[in-house]
Scaffold this motif. Structure first.
Motif, PDB file in Angstrom:
ATOM      1  N   UNK A  67       0.868  -1.176   0.000  1.00  0.00           N
ATOM      2  CA  UNK A  67       0.000   0.000   0.000  1.00  0.00           C
ATOM      3  C   UNK A  67       0.907   1.229   0.000  1.00  0.00           C
ATOM      4  N   UNK A  68       0.859   1.996  -1.077  1.00  0.00           N
ATOM      5  CA  UNK A  68       1.699   3.187  -1.195  1.00  0.00           C
ATOM      6  C   UNK A  68       0.813   4.426  -1.144  1.00  0.00           C
ATOM      7  N   UNK A  69       1.098   5.285  -0.189  1.00  0.00           N
ATOM      8  CA  UNK A  69       0.325   6.517   0.037  1.00  0.00           C
ATOM      9  C   UNK A  69       1.240   7.701  -0.270  1.00  0.00           C
ATOM     10  N   UNK A  70       0.890   8.459  -1.291  1.00  0.00           N
ATOM     11  CA  UNK A  70       1.713   9.592  -1.709  1.00  0.00           C
ATOM     12  C   UNK A  70       1.125  10.888  -1.166  1.00  0.00           C
ATOM     13  N   UNK A  71       1.867  11.556  -0.341  1.00  0.00           N
ATOM     14  CA  UNK A  71       1.412  12.842   0.200  1.00  0.00           C
ATOM     15  C   UNK A  71       1.811  13.976  -0.736  1.00  0.00           C
ATOM     16  N   UNK A  72       3.056  13.941  -1.205  1.00  0.00           N
ATOM     17  CA  UNK A  72       3.538  14.918  -2.177  1.00  0.00           C
ATOM     18  C   UNK A  72       4.356  14.184  -3.231  1.00  0.00           C
ATOM     19  N   UNK A  81       1.681  -7.350 -15.734  1.00  0.00           N
ATOM     20  CA  UNK A  81       0.313  -7.682 -16.122  1.00  0.00           C
ATOM     21  C   UNK A  81      -0.318  -6.591 -16.989  1.00  0.00           C
ATOM     22  N   UNK A  82       0.438  -5.509 -17.223  1.00  0.00           N
ATOM     23  CA  UNK A  82      -0.071  -4.432 -18.059  1.00  0.00           C
ATOM     24  C   UNK A  82      -0.699  -3.284 -17.311  1.00  0.00           C
ATOM     25  N   UNK A  83      -0.709  -3.356 -15.973  1.00  0.00           N
ATOM     26  CA  UNK A  83      -1.249  -2.245 -15.194  1.00  0.00           C
ATOM     27  C   UNK A  83      -0.298  -1.056 -15.244  1.00  0.00           C
ATOM     28  N   UNK A  84      -0.881   0.124 -15.256  1.00  0.00           N
ATOM     29  CA  UNK A  84      -0.106   1.359 -15.271  1.00  0.00           C
ATOM     30  C   UNK A  84      -0.890   2.385 -14.476  1.00  0.00           C
ATOM     31  N   UNK A  85      -0.242   3.044 -13.526  1.00  0.00           N
ATOM     32  CA  UNK A  85      -0.954   4.017 -12.709  1.00  0.00           C
ATOM     33  C   UNK A  85      -0.062   5.139 -12.245  1.00  0.00           C
ATOM     34  N   UNK A  86      -0.612   6.341 -12.233  1.00  0.00           N
ATOM     35  CA  UNK A  86       0.109   7.522 -11.756  1.00  0.00           C
ATOM     36  C   UNK A  86      -0.302   7.826 -10.328  1.00  0.00           C
ATOM     37  N   UNK A  87       0.670   7.804  -9.452  1.00  0.00           N
ATOM     38  CA  UNK A  87       0.435   8.090  -8.042  1.00  0.00           C
ATOM     39  C   UNK A  87       0.838   9.534  -7.778  1.00  0.00           C
ATOM     40  N   UNK A  88      -0.155  10.364  -7.439  1.00  0.00           N
ATOM     41  CA  UNK A  88       0.089  11.788  -7.221  1.00  0.00           C
ATOM     42  C   UNK A  88      -0.400  12.205  -5.839  1.00  0.00           C
ATOM     43  N   UNK A  89      -0.280  13.509  -5.547  1.00  0.00           N
ATOM     44  CA  UNK A  89      -0.594  14.035  -4.213  1.00  0.00           C
ATOM     45  C   UNK A  89      -1.918  13.502  -3.683  1.00  0.00           C
ATOM     46  N   UNK A  90      -1.856  12.834  -2.519  1.00  0.00           N
ATOM     47  CA  UNK A  90      -3.064  12.368  -1.854  1.00  0.00           C
ATOM     48  C   UNK A  90      -3.589  11.043  -2.347  1.00  0.00           C
ATOM     49  N   UNK A  91      -2.955  10.455  -3.359  1.00  0.00           N
ATOM     50  CA  UNK A  91      -3.435   9.197  -3.918  1.00  0.00           C
ATOM     51  C   UNK A  91      -2.810   7.983  -3.252  1.00  0.00           C
ATOM     52  N   UNK A  92      -3.421   6.820  -3.508  1.00  0.00           N
ATOM     53  CA  UNK A  92      -2.964   5.556  -2.925  1.00  0.00           C
ATOM     54  C   UNK A  92      -2.947   4.493  -4.011  1.00  0.00           C
ATOM     55  N   UNK A  93      -1.933   3.650  -3.986  1.00  0.00           N
ATOM     56  CA  UNK A  93      -1.903   2.467  -4.842  1.00  0.00           C
ATOM     57  C   UNK A  93      -1.913   1.228  -3.952  1.00  0.00           C
ATOM     58  N   UNK A  94      -2.881   0.336  -4.221  1.00  0.00           N
ATOM     59  CA  UNK A  94      -3.038  -0.883  -3.425  1.00  0.00           C
ATOM     60  C   UNK A  94      -2.761  -2.050  -4.365  1.00  0.00           C
ATOM     61  N   UNK A  95      -1.643  -2.719  -4.148  1.00  0.00           N
ATOM     62  CA  UNK A  95      -1.235  -3.791  -5.033  1.00  0.00           C
ATOM     63  C   UNK A  95      -1.232  -5.119  -4.291  1.00  0.00           C
ATOM     64  N   UNK A 116       5.852  10.378   1.336  1.00  0.00           N
ATOM     65  CA  UNK A 116       4.769   9.419   1.496  1.00  0.00           C
ATOM     66  C   UNK A 116       5.197   8.211   2.303  1.00  0.00           C
ATOM     67  N   UNK A 117       4.416   7.136   2.163  1.00  0.00           N
ATOM     68  CA  UNK A 117       4.634   5.913   2.945  1.00  0.00           C
ATOM     69  C   UNK A 117       4.379   4.685   2.076  1.00  0.00           C
ATOM     70  N   UNK A 118       5.104   3.622   2.387  1.00  0.00           N
ATOM     71  CA  UNK A 118       4.729   2.317   1.838  1.00  0.00           C
ATOM     72  C   UNK A 118       4.592   1.324   2.983  1.00  0.00           C
ATOM     73  N   UNK A 119       3.486   0.579   2.923  1.00  0.00           N
ATOM     74  CA  UNK A 119       3.129  -0.386   3.953  1.00  0.00           C
ATOM     75  C   UNK A 119       3.014  -1.760   3.305  1.00  0.00           C
ATOM     76  N   UNK A 120       3.545  -2.787   3.962  1.00  0.00           N
ATOM     77  CA  UNK A 120       3.400  -4.155   3.498  1.00  0.00           C
ATOM     78  C   UNK A 120       2.414  -4.890   4.407  1.00  0.00           C
ATOM     79  N   UNK A 121       1.352  -5.420   3.793  1.00  0.00           N
ATOM     80  CA  UNK A 121       0.303  -6.141   4.510  1.00  0.00           C
ATOM     81  C   UNK A 121       0.376  -7.618   4.122  1.00  0.00           C
ATOM     82  N   UNK A 122       0.570  -8.478   5.111  1.00  0.00           N
ATOM     83  CA  UNK A 122       0.697  -9.896   4.836  1.00  0.00           C
ATOM     84  C   UNK A 122      -0.644 -10.492   4.401  1.00  0.00           C
TER      85      UNK A 122
END
Length: 287
Positions: A67-72, A81-95, A116-122
């Motif tokens: 879980x990547x949370x981008x503050x700035x 797999x072909x996924x592509x995503x832009x992580x910008x201010x205030x957004x989150x990517x959940x992989x 920002x932060x990255x969190x690893x969830x088992x």
């Protein structure tokens, strides 16, 4: 109502990851510094491009979620797999790495602040080999709540506030993850329910705040994971400065963890199989 207190403090240690990105790591400093179901918590933040510009080139994962949370800032995710995503201010990517994913996370800026932060969830054993998945969460899709004096961004989980149930952008799942970014103005106070079946921590990353229990006020340290004792309510008070605090909670899995870098399974034999899958190319056929 039972207020949670601090059981353990895990100050973040400065280190680097990826191709040399400077980070501060609290959970995950060693195999003994985790909070089930969470494996790792990294804080990154710099205005010096040299600290982040090399990014995280293509690398594999299996058996957990990131879980990547981008503050700035601005980061680009791409995976096999072909996924592509832009992580910008205030957004989150959940992989969800599941049975296997190879991805990259590369800065899309050459100057300015990245934070920002990255969190690893088992994942439990029954879910480690499920298909990989990816979700881009835009800032406007993250619910904003008022809880006491606090403004709360509820990235994940469920909170019951004044008799109303509020759902985060992500909710459910076997570990019932809760992920909230709390902004508490100077002198302000808030009480947030946290299910007693969940393990929980708070992470102060800006300002000044304390945790209020029945018997004492415990000051929170900057860039430190404060793993909390049992209870069902989190009571926070800001000091002379506005405070920003992460609340992270989840239902413990209670299973053995075998980790080899970016692979997290339950046994050493499963790690050996993962390495074999990666070497022979079958890893890339999963997803």
């Amino acid at each position: 109502m039972t207020y949670r207190s601090v059981k353990r403090r895990v100050p973040a240690m400065e280190t680097s990851d990826g191709a040399g990105v400077r980070i501060k790591r609290s959970l995950g400093q060693s195999p003994h510094v985790r909070m089930d179901p969470y494996l790792m918590l990294d804080e990154f933040g710099s205005e010096d491009a040299a600290d982040y510009i090399a990014g995280f080139p293509s690398h594999p994962h299996r058996g957990f979620e990131t879980v990547t949370y981008m503050i700035d800032g601005h980061m680009l995710h791409e995976d096999h797999l072909g996924n592509r995503g832009n992580l910008k201010n205030g957004g989150v990517q959940w992989m969800t790495a599941g049975r296997g994913i190879v991805h990259s996370e590369m800065p899309q800026q050459e100057s300015g602040r990245m934070r920002g932060f990255q969190l690893w969830l088992n994942l439990p054993a029954a879910e480690k080999m499920k298909p990989a998945g990816y979700r881009d969460i835009q800032p406007e899709d993250i619910p904003d709540l008022s809880v006491g004096d606090a403004a709360v961004k509820l990235v994940a989980g469920e909170l019951s506030i004044d008799g109303r149930q509020h759902l985060g952008a992500v909710h459910g799942g076997s570990t019932l993850p809760v992920y909230a970014d709390i902004l508490l103005p100077a002198g302000g106070e808030t009480q947030i329910p946290v299910g007693k079946e969940l393990s929980a921590l708070v992470y102060l990353y800006e300002g000044d705040a304390s945790l209020q229990s029945e018997s004492a006020a415990e000051s929170l340290d900057l860039s430190t994971a404060h793993i909390l004792d049992d209870g069902d309510t989190l009571r926070l008070r800001a000091g002379k400065k506005d405070a920003r605090i992460l609340l992270i909670a989840g239902k413990p899995i209670g299973e053995p963890v075998a980790q080899y870098g970016p692979f997290v399974m339950n046994t050493r034999a499963e790690i050996e199989q993962t390495l074999q899958d990666f070497r022979d190319g079958s890893f890339l056929l999963s997803g």
